[in-house]
Design an enzyme around this catalytic site. Structure first.
Site, PDB file in Angstrom:
ATOM      1  N   ASP A 166       0.820  -1.212   0.000  1.00 48.91           N
ATOM      2  CA  ASP A 166       0.000   0.000   0.000  1.00 48.91           C
ATOM      3  C   ASP A 166       0.859   1.269   0.000  1.00 48.91           C
ATOM      4  OD1 ASP A 166      -2.415   1.415   0.107  1.00 48.91           O
ATOM      5  OD2 ASP A 166      -3.270   0.106   1.629  1.00 48.91           O
ATOM      6  N   ASP A 221     -10.147   3.380  -3.599  1.00 49.47           N
ATOM      7  CA  ASP A 221     -10.843   2.151  -3.185  1.00 49.47           C
ATOM      8  C   ASP A 221     -12.248   2.018  -3.778  1.00 49.47           C
ATOM      9  OD1 ASP A 221      -8.599   1.920  -1.692  1.00 49.47           O
ATOM     10  OD2 ASP A 221      -9.600   1.859   0.252  1.00 49.47           O
TER      11      ASP A 221
HETATM   12  C1  GLA Z   1      -6.021   1.277   1.401  1.00 46.83           C
HETATM   13  C2  GLA Z   1      -6.130   0.289   0.261  1.00 46.83           C
HETATM   14  C3  GLA Z   1      -7.263  -0.666   0.534  1.00 46.83           C
HETATM   15  C4  GLA Z   1      -7.021  -1.395   1.846  1.00 46.83           C
HETATM   16  C5  GLA Z   1      -6.850  -0.393   2.965  1.00 46.83           C
HETATM   17  C6  GLA Z   1      -6.404  -1.057   4.256  1.00 46.83           C
HETATM   18  O1  GLA Z   1      -7.134   2.105   1.472  1.00 46.83           O
HETATM   19  O2  GLA Z   1      -6.330   0.959  -0.945  1.00 46.83           O
HETATM   20  O3  GLA Z   1      -7.396  -1.591  -0.525  1.00 46.83           O
HETATM   21  O4  GLA Z   1      -5.875  -2.202   1.721  1.00 46.83           O
HETATM   22  O5  GLA Z   1      -5.869   0.594   2.647  1.00 46.83           O
HETATM   23  O6  GLA Z   1      -6.167  -0.147   5.289  1.00 46.83           O
END
Ligand code: GLA
Length: 402
Positions: A166, A221
């Site tokens: 991430d 997301d």
């Molecule tokens: C980010 C990522 C998500 C998930 C969250 C976890 O937002 O884009 O897919 O992994 O972190 O905290």
């Protein structure tokens, strides 16, 4: 005198060149040596599996992960290709151990990650884990920036097969450098680990990530509603040319079966992710999914489109506002076609095979990949498509010429 010094100079030059040639050719080339610049040949088709985030967020523990692994087998998902069981954020303890190693949260993962990896492997599945190219994960837990070598080594020791990496708490440091550093660290472990780059499309990852990772997120997301699925779809336009075997655009994990989409929308979401050659990472509670959800996720004809060995990402060939046509050329010459209706009313949609790039012949087999029925046509591909729905076909040339 002059002649002598020229001869001496030539002699020295010759000896130098000879020594240099010998040095180059004497580099050890044992069977294990790999080219450090070359990614391991992994994820030659889009990765398939499950990830904990969409449904469970931080509400995860080792029992859940094991039960999910069991459900992957019992539901038939493993046998249609869902292999990776991916633990997302929140598996780690709030601090590193006294040697500076990441450690599993002792309250929720008391057996540690290695035990889970062993369990998952015993079921014929693979284990994925999560960290961030920052000082903390997005949920504020320890992450891997400047600990790349140590953490990659731990992941490999535990038997991890997939790393989602991430972008939170990245300290404003260069993304390419941060992701390259983890690539290097993964390579030094000698373990084959799929590398999933998750910087949300911020730094045009399609331009550099294909050399570093196996997949890269193209957007923020996904959420569990139709608008989010359509918003993400729109960001995929123009990206098809960057995908190829081992390197995939990632429009984020599936929301199929999480309740925010109708069954019609779930089918459309899945159809689109299949033609996009997107990673298929289920994000629902597969232990308790309905039969309808199971049928969507395990539609083998749709999955075959996604997993086609040519690895061509589908693209939009027609856009009439609410009605769009997406196609994906397949290795055997067939084309997958999705007729998408984003509108609020059902619509009759039609396109001809010669309008999507197929040869112009007299007859085609048009197979409906949701009804599992064939139709022979002169090139017409059509359907009445419900509101927020998609029809999906596999079209094949029957007669060789016109
Ligand atoms: C980010 C990522 C998500 C998930 C969250 C976890 O937002 O884009 O897919 O992994 O972190 O905290």
């Amino acid at each position: 005198m002059k002649f002598k010094s020229i001869a001496l100079f030539m002699g020295v030059l010759w000896v130098f060149l000879l020594a240099f040639t010998l040095l180059i050719n004497s580099e050890p080339k044992d069977a294990d040596s790999t080219n450090a610049d070359e990614k391991p040949k992994l994820a030659l088709t889009p990765p398939m599996g499950w990830n904990s985030w969409n449904k469970f967020g931080c509400n995860i523990d080792e029992e859940l992960i094991k039960e999910i692994a069991d459900a992957m087998v019992e539901s038939g998902m493993r046998d249609v290709g869902y292999i990776y069981v991916n633990i997302d954020d929140c598996w780690m303890a709030p601090s590193r151990d006294e040697e500076g190693n990441l450690q599993a949260d002792p309250a929720t993962f008391p057996g540690g990650i290695k035990a889970i990896a062993d369990y998952v492997h015993s079921k014929g599945l693979k284990l994925g884990i999560y960290s961030s190219a920052g000082t903390k994960t997005c949920q504020g837990l320890p992450a891997s920036l400047d600990y790349e070598t140590q953490d990659a080594k731990k992941f490999a020791e535990w038997g991890v097969d997939y790393l989602k990496y991430d972008n939170c708490y990245n300290q404003g440091r260069d993304a390419v450098e941060r992701y390259k550093e983890m690539r290097r660290a993964l390579d030094t472990t000698g373990r084959q680990i799929v590398f999933s780059i998750c910087e949300w499309g911020r730094n045009r990852p399609w331009l550099w990530a294909p050399e570093i990772g196996n997949l890269w997120r193209t957007t923020g997301d996904i959420r569990d509603n139709w608008e989010s699925v359509m918003y993400i779809l729109d960001q995929q336009v123009g990206l098809a040319k960057y995908a190829h075997p081992g390197a995939w655009n990632d429009p984020d994990m599936l929301q199929v079966g999480n309740g925010g989409l109708t069954t019609t929308e779930d089918r459309a979401h899945f159809s689109l992710w299949c033609v996009l050659a997107a990673p298929l990472l289920a994000g629902n509670d597969i232990r308790y999914m309905t039969e309808v959800t199971r049928e969507i996720l395990t539609n083998e004809e749709a999955i075959a489109v996604n997993q086609d060995p040519a690895g061509v990402q589908g693209y939009k060939v027609r856009d009439q506002g609410d009605q769009e046509v997406w196609v994906k050329p397949l290795e055997d010459g067939d084309y997958a076609v999705v007729l998408l209706n984003r509108g609020e009313n059902a619509a009759f949609m039609a396109i001809r095979a010669n309008e999507i790039g197929m040869p112009d012949v007299t007859s085609y087999k048009v197979r409906d990949l949701w009804a599992h029925e064939d139709k022979i046509t002169g090139g017409r591909i059509d359907a009445r498509v419900p509101s927020h729905g998609a029809a999906m076909f596999r079209v094949r040339v029957i007669s060789p010429s016109n």
